[in-house]
Design an enzyme around this catalytic site. Structure first.
Site, PDB file in Angstrom:
ATOM      1  N   CYS A 115     -10.896 102.158  91.903  1.00  0.00           N
ATOM      2  CA  CYS A 115      -9.957 101.811  92.975  1.00  0.00           C
ATOM      3  C   CYS A 115      -8.727 102.717  93.033  1.00  0.00           C
ATOM      4  O   CYS A 115      -7.990 102.699  94.015  1.00  0.00           O
ATOM      5  CB  CYS A 115      -9.510 100.366  92.832  1.00  0.00           C
ATOM      6  SG  CYS A 115     -10.851  99.210  93.085  1.00  0.00           S
ATOM      7  N   HIS A 255      -2.933  98.976  96.884  1.00  0.00           N
ATOM      8  CA  HIS A 255      -4.380  98.762  96.861  1.00  0.00           C
ATOM      9  C   HIS A 255      -4.659  97.321  97.279  1.00  0.00           C
ATOM     10  O   HIS A 255      -3.950  96.400  96.866  1.00  0.00           O
ATOM     11  CB  HIS A 255      -4.914  99.037  95.452  1.00  0.00           C
ATOM     12  CG  HIS A 255      -6.366  98.693  95.296  1.00  0.00           C
ATOM     13  ND1 HIS A 255      -7.312  99.147  96.175  1.00  0.00           N
ATOM     14  CD2 HIS A 255      -7.023  97.952  94.371  1.00  0.00           C
ATOM     15  CE1 HIS A 255      -8.494  98.686  95.800  1.00  0.00           C
ATOM     16  NE2 HIS A 255      -8.347  97.955  94.714  1.00  0.00           N
ATOM     17  N   ASN A 285     -11.768  94.359  99.905  1.00  0.00           N
ATOM     18  CA  ASN A 285     -11.467  95.474  99.003  1.00  0.00           C
ATOM     19  C   ASN A 285     -12.501  96.575  99.217  1.00  0.00           C
ATOM     20  O   ASN A 285     -13.652  96.438  98.814  1.00  0.00           O
ATOM     21  CB  ASN A 285     -11.504  94.964  97.557  1.00  0.00           C
ATOM     22  CG  ASN A 285     -11.170  96.043  96.535  1.00  0.00           C
ATOM     23  OD1 ASN A 285     -11.056  97.224  96.883  1.00  0.00           O
ATOM     24  ND2 ASN A 285     -11.029  95.654  95.281  1.00  0.00           N
TER      25      ASN A 285
HETATM   26  O1  UT7 Z   1     -10.003  96.389  92.858  1.00  0.00           O
HETATM   27  C1  UT7 Z   1     -10.421  96.489  91.537  1.00  0.00           C
HETATM   28  C2  UT7 Z   1      -9.647  95.623  90.646  1.00  0.00           C
HETATM   29  N1  UT7 Z   1      -9.989  94.259  90.854  1.00  0.00           N
HETATM   30  C3  UT7 Z   1      -9.051  93.330  90.984  1.00  0.00           C
HETATM   31  O2  UT7 Z   1      -7.911  93.646  91.011  1.00  0.00           O
HETATM   32  C4  UT7 Z   1      -9.512  91.887  91.056  1.00  0.00           C
HETATM   33  C5  UT7 Z   1      -8.681  91.043  90.139  1.00  0.00           C
HETATM   34  N2  UT7 Z   1      -9.112  89.679  90.098  1.00  0.00           N
HETATM   35  C6  UT7 Z   1      -8.981  88.803  91.130  1.00  0.00           C
HETATM   36  O3  UT7 Z   1      -8.549  89.176  92.210  1.00  0.00           O
HETATM   37  C7  UT7 Z   1      -9.312  87.355  90.881  1.00  0.00           C
HETATM   38  O4  UT7 Z   1      -9.487  87.150  89.510  1.00  0.00           O
HETATM   39  C8  UT7 Z   1     -10.583  86.851  91.632  1.00  0.00           C
HETATM   40  C9  UT7 Z   1     -10.293  86.794  93.118  1.00  0.00           C
HETATM   41  C10 UT7 Z   1     -11.746  87.782  91.338  1.00  0.00           C
HETATM   42  C11 UT7 Z   1     -10.904  85.429  91.168  1.00  0.00           C
HETATM   43  O5  UT7 Z   1      -9.810  84.572  91.353  1.00  0.00           O
HETATM   44  P1  UT7 Z   1      -9.267  83.656  90.162  1.00  0.00           P
HETATM   45  O6  UT7 Z   1      -8.162  82.889  90.710  1.00  0.00           O
HETATM   46  O7  UT7 Z   1      -8.980  84.555  88.992  1.00  0.00           O
HETATM   47  O8  UT7 Z   1     -10.488  82.724  89.901  1.00  0.00           O
HETATM   48  P2  UT7 Z   1     -11.266  82.467  88.526  1.00  0.00           P
HETATM   49  O9  UT7 Z   1     -12.170  83.603  88.227  1.00  0.00           O
HETATM   50  O10 UT7 Z   1     -10.299  82.024  87.493  1.00  0.00           O
HETATM   51  O11 UT7 Z   1     -12.135  81.229  88.940  1.00  0.00           O
HETATM   52  C12 UT7 Z   1     -11.545  79.952  89.269  1.00  0.00           C
HETATM   53  C13 UT7 Z   1     -12.627  79.010  89.689  1.00  0.00           C
HETATM   54  C14 UT7 Z   1     -13.820  78.990  88.731  1.00  0.00           C
HETATM   55  O12 UT7 Z   1     -14.311  77.655  88.664  1.00  0.00           O
HETATM   56  P3  UT7 Z   1     -13.927  76.716  87.466  1.00  0.00           P
HETATM   57  O13 UT7 Z   1     -14.412  77.401  86.227  1.00  0.00           O
HETATM   58  O14 UT7 Z   1     -12.437  76.558  87.524  1.00  0.00           O
HETATM   59  O15 UT7 Z   1     -14.669  75.458  87.812  1.00  0.00           O
HETATM   60  C15 UT7 Z   1     -14.835  79.846  89.397  1.00  0.00           C
HETATM   61  O16 UT7 Z   1     -16.155  79.534  89.041  1.00  0.00           O
HETATM   62  O17 UT7 Z   1     -13.172  79.404  90.949  1.00  0.00           O
HETATM   63  C16 UT7 Z   1     -14.606  79.540  90.854  1.00  0.00           C
HETATM   64  N3  UT7 Z   1     -15.033  80.608  91.761  1.00  0.00           N
HETATM   65  C17 UT7 Z   1     -15.286  80.383  93.057  1.00  0.00           C
HETATM   66  N4  UT7 Z   1     -15.262  79.264  93.804  1.00  0.00           N
HETATM   67  C18 UT7 Z   1     -15.588  79.371  95.104  1.00  0.00           C
HETATM   68  C19 UT7 Z   1     -15.181  81.922  91.502  1.00  0.00           C
HETATM   69  N5  UT7 Z   1     -15.559  82.561  92.627  1.00  0.00           N
HETATM   70  C20 UT7 Z   1     -15.626  81.634  93.599  1.00  0.00           C
HETATM   71  C21 UT7 Z   1     -15.940  81.690  94.964  1.00  0.00           C
HETATM   72  N6  UT7 Z   1     -15.910  80.556  95.667  1.00  0.00           N
HETATM   73  N7  UT7 Z   1     -16.264  82.840  95.581  1.00  0.00           N
END
Ligand code: UT7
Length: 331
Positions: A115, A255, A285
Site C-alpha cells: 500500500c 492511504h 482500498n
Molecule cells: O491497506 C493495507 C493495510 N491494511 C489496513 O490498514 C487494515 C487495518 N485493519 C482494519 O482496517 C480493521 O482491522 C478491519 C476493517 C480489517 C477489521 O475491523 P476490526 O474492527 O479490527 O474488526 P475485528 O477484526 O476485530 O473483528 C471484529 C468482529 C469479529 O467478530 P467477533 O470475534 O467479535 O465475534 C469478526 O469476526 O467483527 C467480525 N467481522 C465481521 N463482521 C461482519 C470481521 N469481518 C466482518 C465482516 N462483517 N466483514
C-alpha cells in the site's frame, strides 16, 4: 533555487462494476452497517473481463493524463509502475505499459511496496528528476485487488477494490514539488499481511490452490494497530522537520485503508476533516491506487502553492510520508 520534481498532470481509471455493500451481504455473512461503521466503505469497483490485468487500468489512466497534458509517450523518460498485482509474476507491467503508451525512449520497472508503493514511487521518481538527467517521469500506480481476494473471506473481501492512477513528474525551478520524504519498512509485519503461496518460498501447486493460499491473508486488528500508530507518527514527523503547523497544511492525502485510521492520522496532525482527501466510501482500498485516485478526485480543488502531506501504511510492513507543494492551478 534547487530543482524540484513537481506533479504536472494526473489521470485515473476506475472500472465500471460497483460491488456494493448490499451485494456483499448476499455473498458473505456481513452487513452494510458493519462495513460502514468499521471501515467507511460503501462500494468498490471491480475490473471484469477475461485477460485484463492491472496494466489495463494503468494504461487508461496514462491515456487520460496524456490527453490533459497534451503530450505523447515518446516524451517520457521513465515509467515506474507501483503495484502489488502486476499482470504476471515475471514480465514487468511497466515494460508492457511503456509499449502500449508509445514510450519508446523510456525505461520502466515495477515497484512493489504494497500500500505504500505510490509513495515509494513518488520519492524514487522525484530523485530521477532532481538528478537533472530525466525530464518526464510517469508514476503509474494501482491494483486489481479482486485478482487476489478470497470472496468467501468476509474479513478481507469487504475492504479491497480495483483502480489505478497516474501522475507525471517534471522539473520545477520555482521550488514547487516534492520537498521531503520519510520512507520506512519493517519485515516483522509480514506475518500479519501476506499472500503465502505463488512466490519462491511456496511455489504454486495443486495443494496451495486447494488450501486457498494464493489469496490475501490479513490479521486485521494487528495491522490496524501498527497502521494507526505509524501513519500518524510519520505524518507528524514530516510536519515537524519541515516546521509546518497544522495551519500550514492545506491537504492530508492519506492511504484509504480504513476511515478510522485516516481520522486518527488527521487528529494526530491537528487537521480538520475539511482538509482530508477521502474517497474510501466509493472505491474501498485500491492499495497502490488510493493516493493518485485521491489527487484525481480532488484535482479541481488544488491550488498552486498548497502544502500536501501524503501518508500511507501497508503490507511488509511499509509506510511513509511525503511533503509536496502543488505546482498548478485548476484549469
Ligand atoms: O491497506 C493495507 C493495510 N491494511 C489496513 O490498514 C487494515 C487495518 N485493519 C482494519 O482496517 C480493521 O482491522 C478491519 C476493517 C480489517 C477489521 O475491523 P476490526 O474492527 O479490527 O474488526 P475485528 O477484526 O476485530 O473483528 C471484529 C468482529 C469479529 O467478530 P467477533 O470475534 O467479535 O465475534 C469478526 O469476526 O467483527 C467480525 N467481522 C465481521 N463482521 C461482519 C470481521 N469481518 C466482518 C465482516 N462483517 N466483514
Amino acid at each position: 533555487m534547487a530543482l524540484r520534481a513537481a506533479i504536472t498532470a494526473i489521470g485515473g481509471y476506475i472500472p465500471e462494476f460497483r460491488l456494493t455493500n448490499e451485494i456483499l451481504e448476499t455473498m458473505v455473512d456481513t452487513s452494510d452497517e458493519w462495513i460502514t461503521t468499521r471501515t467507511g466503505i460503501k462500494e468498490r469497483r471491480i475490473l471484469k473481463g477475461e485477460g485484463l490485468g492491472m496494466s489495463y487500468m494503468g494504461i487508461k489512466a496514462v491515456e487520460e493524463l496524456f490527453e490533459k497534458r497534451g503530450i505523447d509517450g515518446s516524451e517520457i523518460d521513465v515509467v515506474i509502475c507501483c503495484t502489488a498485482t502486476s499482470d504476471m509474476p515475471v514480465a514487468s507491467s511497466a515494460a508492457y505499459i511503456c509499449n502500449k503508451i508509445g514510450a519508446k525512449n523510456a525505461f520502466g520497472f515495477d515497484l512493489q511496496a504494497a500500500c505504500s508503493g505510490f509513495l515509494y514511487g513518488l520519492a524514487t521518481g522525484s530523485h530521477y528528476i532532481e538528478s537533472g538527467r530525466y525530464k518526464k517521469v510517469l508514476i503509474v500506480a494501482g491494483d486489481k485487488m479482486s485478482s487476489i481476494i478470497d470472496y468467501t473471506d468476509r474479513t478481507t473481501c469487504v475492504i479491497f477494490g480495483d483502480g489505478a492512477g497516474a501522475i507525471l513528474l517534471e522539473p520545477n525551478e520555482e521550488g514547487y514539488g516534492v520537498q521531503d520524504s520519510i520512507l520506512r519498512s519493517d519485515g516483522y509485519g509480514r506475518e500479519f499481511l501476506y499472500i503465502k503461496a505463488g512466490g519462491s518460498m511456496y511455489p504454486a501447486s495443486a495443494e496451495t490452490v486447494a488450501k486457498r493460499e494464493h489469496y490475501v491473508h490479513q490479521e486485521g486488528q494487528q495491522v490496524f494497530k501498527f497502521a494507526v500508530t505509524n501513519m500518524a507518527e510519520v505524518s507528524a514527523q514530516i510536519m515537524e522537520r519541515n516546521n509546518l503547523t497544522s495551519d500550514d497544511v492545506n491537504w492530508l492525502v492519506p492511504h484509504q485503508a480504513n476511515k478510522r485510521i485516516i481520522d486518527a492520522t488527521a487528529q494526530r496532525m491537528g487537521i480538520g476533516s475539511e482538509k482530508v482527501m477521502l474517497n474510501i466510501h466509493r472505491y474501498g482500498n485500491t492499495t497502490n491506487g488510493t493516493l493518485p485516485l485521491c489527487l484525481w478526485d480532488y484535482e479541481k480543488q488544488l491550488k498552486k502553492g498548497d502544502n500536501l502531506i501524503f501518508s500511507a501504511f501497508g503490507g511488509g510492513f511499509t509506510w511513509g510520508s511525503v511533503y509536496l507543494t502543488w505546482a498548478y492551478n485548476p484549469s
